[in-house]
Design an enzyme around this catalytic site. Structure first.
Site, short mmCIF file in Angstrom:
data_model
loop_
_atom_site.label_atom_id
_atom_site.label_comp_id
_atom_site.label_asym_id
_atom_site.label_seq_id
_atom_site.Cartn_x
_atom_site.Cartn_y
_atom_site.Cartn_z
N GLY A 1 36.64 4.43 10.66
CA GLY A 1 37.16 4.13 12.10
C GLY A 1 35.73 3.18 12.70
N GLY B 1 33.95 2.10 16.69
CA GLY B 1 33.78 2.34 18.14
C GLY B 1 32.78 1.15 18.60
N GLY B 2 32.53 1.50 19.67
CA GLY B 2 31.61 0.55 20.43
C GLY B 2 30.22 0.11 19.88
N PHE B 3 29.78 1.36 19.27
CA PHE B 3 28.47 1.08 18.85
C PHE B 3 28.10 1.36 17.54
CE2 PHE B 3 28.38 1.92 23.33
CZ PHE B 3 27.64 0.95 23.75
N ASP C 1 28.91 14.11 16.66
CA ASP C 1 28.57 12.93 17.69
C ASP C 1 27.56 13.22 18.76
OD1 ASP C 1 28.57 10.21 18.67
OD2 ASP C 1 30.08 10.69 19.82
N LYS D 1 27.91 6.91 9.11
CA LYS D 1 28.13 6.35 10.36
C LYS D 1 26.88 5.22 10.18
CE LYS D 1 28.14 6.66 15.52
NZ LYS D 1 27.99 7.36 16.35
N ARG E 1 26.58 15.32 25.48
CA ARG E 1 26.78 14.17 26.51
C ARG E 1 28.09 13.70 26.34
NH1 ARG E 1 23.71 9.99 28.66
NH2 ARG E 1 23.68 8.95 26.54
N VAL F 1 32.34 3.96 10.95
CA VAL F 1 32.40 4.84 10.08
C VAL F 1 33.03 4.45 8.97
CG1 VAL F 1 32.48 7.37 9.75
CG2 VAL F 1 32.12 6.52 12.15
N ASN G 1 35.78 15.06 19.37
CA ASN G 1 34.48 15.34 18.75
C ASN G 1 34.21 16.67 18.24
OD1 ASN G 1 33.24 12.83 18.89
ND2 ASN G 1 32.56 13.27 21.22
#
Length: 371
Positions: free
Chosen positions: A22, A24-26, A155, A44, A136, A29, A142
């Site tokens: 997968g 994501g924005g940052f 995460d 990751k 957070r 993985v 998650n």
């Protein structure tokens, strides 16, 4: 929305690349095969690169903290943290085949199972708080399932230190975020984590987020944030969910932070009381000893980084404490909470926010991407 395609995987000695998991924005993985010992692992890889030695030292210190946390039975196991030859930080962790998102979207999960999962994940969050870290971004995607079906929390945090000051906005998943978070009055506190825990348990039961529309639609982002800001609790709509559990969930998602359960531990104990009421054996609430928490905090402080912003929100309350389903008051300090307070008063509320700006929180794992 079209997802970004993962970048090329790094070349890692001792590991064989298999396929992407997968993006994501940052971070991306990937699934790798570790050569020795022979096992599947998830890797990751952050998109941003380590630019200086100070950042590398912080990465190392925070990876040590996360390795300590991963000894908790309900926190994803960390195997290795390092920087690839092209300068991208990466984390090697236990491979989990799926998340609880797949379960709640496709089937109605039994109340007893959801209660047990809620208690286990609450123990993981309490352990993080005692070590001075906030998660957070607590939400169903998650919560991963190991190969043996055990739920684990993944995460911890986001790539805030590498995002050059964007940490106040990246760790935002509005369907499960507290009013003070969606209003950007804080990037996270213990009270906002209690909200997210309650919202996540609610979602597993109701098959929708707490402030989705009755027909399951979410609507646009502004409308969703407005409903969260009002924090008007809507029952799960399940006949098999007892009123005591509805009251526990409502107690975790009150608009004012000071009206919620005072800790993750207190919320977990309330869930255990519901289990007892239903005639179920209470799920063990795994919390670390004071000695473990103090050691974790000490390890965290051995490599001080640059001054980090502290995000706080007033813990105000405009109503008297109401009796939750457990028959104990939200404000009552139990034997377990007293132990937590000795370590956590300075750690879990103030120092916990340090996790929002540290690279170790930046590299902890998101294996299943999306909400």
């Amino acid at each position: 929305m079209v997802r970004r395609q993962p970048l090329s995987p790094p070349v890692l000695p001792g590991y064989t690349y298999i396929r992407p998991l997968g993006s994501g924005g940052f971070a991306d993985v990937f699934l790798f095969q570790q050569d020795m010992p022979h096992r599947l692992v998830a890797v990751k890889v952050l998109l941003s690169r380590i630019e200086d030695q100070a950042a590398a030292r912080t990465l190392s210190a925070e990876a040590d903290i996360m390795a300590s946390l991963s000894s908790h039975p309900s926190i994803l196991t960390v195997y290795q943290a390092s920087v690839s030859a092209d300068g991208r930080p990466y984390l090697v962790v236990e491979y989990c085949p799926s998340s609880l998102t797949n379960r709640y979207r496709n089937e109605r999960m039994p109340v007893a199972e959801v209660l047990s999962i809620g208690v286990k994940i609450t123990g993981a969050v309490e352990a993080a708080h005692r070590a001075g870290l906030l998660h957070r971004d607590i939400k169903p995607s998650n919560l991963l399932l190991t190969s043996f079906g055990h739920p684990v929390l993944s995460d911890f945090g986001v790539a805030s230190a590498l995002a050059q000051g964007e940490d106040e906005t990246i760790a935002l998943s509005p369907p499960w975020s507290a009013p003070e978070v969606v209003e950007q009055r804080t990037s996270g506190t213990v009270a906002s984590e209690v909200w997210a825990l309650a919202a996540t348990v609610y979602t597993l039961l109701a098959q929708r987020a707490p402030f989705d529309l009755p027909d399951g639609r979410r609507g646009d982002d502004l409308q969703l944030r407005a409903r969260i800001s009002r924090a008007k609790y809507t029952p799960t709509g399940r006949a098999d969910v007892p009123g005591s559990l509805e009251r526990v969930l409502e107690g975790g998602m009150r608009r004012l932070p000071g009206d919620r359960y005072p800790s993750a531990l207190a919320f977990g104990e309330a869930l255990r009381e519901v289990e007892r009421e239903l005639g179920l054996p209470p799920t063990p609430l795994d919390v670390p000893t004071d000695e473990w928490a103090q050691a974790a905090v000490g390890l965290r402080e051995t490599e001080p980084a640059t001054p980090m912003p502290r995000s706080t929100v007033a813990i105000e309350s405009r109503r008297p404490r109401r009796e939750p389903a457990t028959g104990t008051r939200h404000g009552t300090v139990t034997r377990h909470e007293a132990a937590a307070n000795r370590v956590g008063r300075a750690v879990a509320i103030t120092a916990a926010v340090i996790g929002a700006a540290a690279i170790g929180a930046a590299i902890t794992v998101l294996i299943v991407v999306g909400t």
